[in-house]
Scaffold this active site. Structure first.
Site, short mmCIF file in Angstrom:
data_model
loop_
_atom_site.label_atom_id
_atom_site.label_comp_id
_atom_site.label_asym_id
_atom_site.label_seq_id
_atom_site.Cartn_x
_atom_site.Cartn_y
_atom_site.Cartn_z
N SER A 109 0.81 -1.23 0.00
CA SER A 109 0.00 0.00 0.00
C SER A 109 0.84 1.27 0.00
CB SER A 109 -0.94 0.02 1.21
OG SER A 109 -0.20 0.02 2.40
N LYS B 135 -6.84 3.93 8.34
CA LYS B 135 -5.91 4.88 7.72
C LYS B 135 -6.51 6.28 7.67
CE LYS B 135 -3.60 1.40 4.84
NZ LYS B 135 -3.39 0.90 3.47
#
Length: 782
Positions: free
Chosen positions: A679, A722
């Site tokens: 990611s 996140k």
């Protein structure tokens, strides 16, 4: 022997003994353990090897000097001596009976003056008859006793002297030491024979009684029942002594308990069989204890006992809301289970897996579910378990065997339908003792756990009514087969607003009470709580927040204990006074204000976090250096990002041969922490593009996503955590893969309103959004 004719000295050393009586003409070994007699032995062996052996009157009596002995002893001659670890062994031969008249010397050992005693010998028919009677008794004793050899019978018949015969027999038969001393002191042979006939008669009666008991016992046992023999022998002895009265045995108590206990048929048959085996064992045997413990486990387990579920949905919802703020998905799932249970009472218990960062209330949620259902609650920590037997138990062949912790928890609950929390299921290990996670497969499978088999019990136990709730910080370490058996519910980190509400409703009242304070002593204001959340904690959960609140409460408690009556109002200024300088900076934008630095979003088992990726260039020879404890996947993402930029150099407005004379270095700070995953690909590519184009990344922009070699942005996981981390760090714009569009629904609406989301599918979109305007913007070409 010539020694017998030799005149004995009038003064001889005295050797006290506690359990041996030596008779003339007998050869016997003596064990001398005390060091104080070593000099006596050395002097005796150095002279004529004669000494006097006397029986101690009271061996238990502690005396300061030499022990007191009987006045009649035996003069002996030492034939042989040998040293052993336990002391000195003397082989001696009895010479004559002597009277100890006086102690001549006491140091270093006793020397005594002795007088030889003469026997009064008699002959005649009466003596012959008594001798014959004595030999007959001795023969019967030898025949009944397993310890006396048959060779003693002809040997005794070859002794002509009646006195010597009595001495020989009393040395052979196992008589009390005082009885032997009494025989030694009798000088009249006729009286000595009478006494020996009396003693041997008593010994013969004991031998006959032992033989009778042995015969009665052996009729009811075979060669494999040694322990049963001991028990029957005890009964026979009690019967012989008129003590044939027994209290109710443990076996009868177990039968009564079994009659009152509701057991499945297979468990009932096993218990009855085990009680039958127990009845044949002696209570002192080790096998008896093992069998009794096994029966206790069978009788203590709640095979058929269960608690009744409270199916009031409104009450259950109120209980869950009272203990937990938000967590709507989990609450909804529990209420659905109650509704199904209400319509179908035979519905099997669900197996839930609550996955989320530490401190988000996974374990306490299980306790609240148990309260809502009015079920028993059991918690089992799986962290660090590496032995399969912890789950399935040990087989009973092992010493100290026990059932597994699942069965132990069921017993502790006292009901077969508790809420059973398997804490930290992602921390289970495996080694040479087996794989505990594999042992959990049967317990956590609704199609199999109705017949769960524990190695210790060896019986099937129904776990289908148990509501298992597993907790984990991350899913990846859980084996796929085990993960497939559970319904996963994710608990993301809390937003700032949620933390404020939870602190107000739950954490502050609990800490105030635990520190002995009352409302009149302290009050928290929301600005103060927000300051703690923003500047003293950086977490997805609540543990550090509660810890900091506790720190303030301790400071107030000290003032109250000192007599202060002033109420503390916790404002941002008071927080600073009690907790000191802030632990975390709020504005990370400065770090990303220069070219080559990009802000990424990362997911960790402790929740979401921001990740700075720094890139720099220097003269060199076409090398790429990666630092920051990066995993293989992250390193490959950096290689792919560089290859993409080289292929798009012309569109970016940088020389196509820029890589010819340069070394590039990518570093991810917090280098002590291992990092991996795809990611960060988008962030690495953006950092390199920013460096090479000299265009800084826009302030307060964070991003996440996997970048392919062709510039496609792929979706990643942990979006909610996140985004919450980005909001916590003051970010205002978030770049996400378009494939994560549906994940935005999990983000609270108030957070979504405070942020600007950019959903992208190509890297050229990312660079156009992230980089500040330059001489030439990237155009959308493949």
């Amino acid at each position: 022997m010539t020694n017998k004719r030799r005149s004995l000295p009038e003064t001889l050393p005295l050797l006290p003994v506690t359990d041996s009586v030596i008779f003339p003409r007998m050869v016997v070994p003596l064990m001398v353990k005390e060091d104080e007699y070593s000099l006596l032995i050395d002097d005796t062996l150095g002279k004529e090897k004669f000494l006097v052996v006397g029986l101690v009157i009271d061996p238990e009596k502690e005396e300061d000097g030499p022990p007191e002995v009987h006045r009649v002893g035996t003069t002996v001659q030492v034939i042989k001596m040998s040293k052993t670890d336990g002391g000195t062994v003397l082989v001696v031969q009895g010479i004559a009976r002597v009277a100890i008249e006086a102690v001549v010397s006491g140091k270093p050992y006793q020397e005594v003056r002795v007088r030889k005693l003469k026997e009064i010998n008699r002959r005649g028919k009466k003596i012959d008859a008594m001798t014959s009677n004595l030999l007959g008794l001795f023969q019967q004793i030898v025949e009944l006793s397993p310890h006396l050899p048959n060779e003693l019978i002809p040997l005794s018949r070859n002794v002509d002297d009646p006195g010597a015969l009595a001495d020989m027999l009393v040395s052979t038969v196992n008589l009390d030491r005082l009885k032997k001393q009494g025989i030694l002191e009798i000088l009249d042979v006729r009286k000595r024979l009478e006494k020996m006939i009396l003693f041997l008669g008593e010994e013969l009666e004991l031998q006959k009684m032992g033989k009778k008991i042995h015969d009665e016992v052996t009729k009811g046992i075979d060669k494999h029942q040694r322990e049963y023999y001991l028990k029957e022998q005890l009964k026979a002895i009690q019967k012989e002594l008129g003590m044939d009265m027994e209290e109710p045995s443990e076996v009868e108590e177990l039968r009564e308990s079994l009659a009152q206990k509701k057991l499945p048929e297979h468990a009932l048959q096993t218990a009855e069989k085990e009680i039958g085996r127990l009845a044949k064992m002696h209570p002192s045997s080790s096998e008896y204890t093992v069998s009794r413990t096994y029966l206790d486990w069978i009788l203590d387990l709640p095979w058929m006992e269960s608690t009744e579920d409270n199916l009031d949905l409104k009450r259950a919802e109120a209980v869950l809301d009272r203990h937990h703020y938000n967590l709507e998905k989990v609450k909804k799932r529990i209420l659905e289970f109650l509704a199904v249970r209400k319509l179908n009472p035979g519905h099997k218990g669900p197996i839930l897996c609550l996955v989320g960062p530490p401190g988000t209330g996974k374990t306490s949620l299980g306790r609240s579910i148990a309260e809502a259902l009015e079920r028993k609650f059991v918690r089992m920590s799986l962290g660090g378990i590496r032995d399969e037997a912890e789950i399935r138990g040990h087989r009973r062949t092992y010493v100290g065997a026990l059932p597994g912790r699942i069965v132990q928890g069921i017993k502790r609950a006292g009901a077969n339908n508790p809420v059973f929390v398997l804490d930290e299921i992602d921390k289970v290990g495996a080694d040479f003792r087996g794989d505990p996670s594999s042992a959990l497969l049967e317990a956590l499978d609704p199609e199999q756990n109705f017949s769960f088999s524990d190695h210790y019990l060896g019986l099937e136990f129904d776990l289908s009514r148990v509501m298992f709730i597993a907790t984990a910080n991350q899913l990846e370490p859980i084996p796929p087969a085990l993960r497939d058996r559970m319904e996963v519910l994710e608990l993301s980190g809390y937003t700032e607003e949620e933390k404020v509400n939870i602190a107000t409703k739950f954490l502050i009242p609990r800490q105030v009470a635990e520190h002995g304070l009352k409302r009149k002593h302290i009050a928290f204001r929301k600005p103060g709580i927000r300051k703690i959340i923003r500047e003293y904690t950086r977490e997805a959960g609540l543990r550090n927040l509660e810890r900091e609140i506790g720190g303030i409460c301790r400071g107030v408690a000290r003032k109250v204990a000192d007599g202060s009556t002033e109420k503390m109002i916790v404002t941002p200024e008071e927080v600073l006074e009690h907790l000191g300088k802030p632990k975390f900076a709020r504005d990370p934008a400065e770090r990303a204000s220069i070219p080559g630095v990009a802000t990424g979003l990362a997911w960790t088992p402790a929740g979401g976090d921001i990740l700075f990726i720094e890139a720099t260039k220097m003269p060199g020879n076409r090398s790429l250096v990666l630092t920051g404890q990066l995993g293989d996947v992250m390193k490959e993402s950096a290689q792919a990002a560089l290859s993409y930029l080289r292929s798009k150099a012309k569109d970016l407005g940088i020389p196509e041969d820029f890589y010819k004379d340069l070394d590039l270095h990518i570093h991810v700070p917090a280098g002590a922490i291992p990092k991996d995953g795809p990611s960060a690909g988008v962030t690495m590519l953006t950092a390199l593009a920013s460096l090479l184009t000299a265009r800084p990344v826009k302030p307060k922009v964070a991003m996440t996503g996997e970048a392919t070699l062709r510039g496609t942005v792929l979706p990643v996981g942990g979006i909610k955590d996140k985004v919450l981390a980005a909001r916590r760090e003051g970010m205002t714009q978030i770049i996400l893969p378009d494939g994560n569009r549906n994940d935005l629904d999990d983000i609270p609406e108030n957070i979504r309103k405070q942020l600007t989301f950019h959903l992208v599918s190509r890297m050229d979109e990312v660079l156009n959004l992230a980089l500040t305007p330059g001489k030439k913007a990237l155009v959308g070409k493949d």
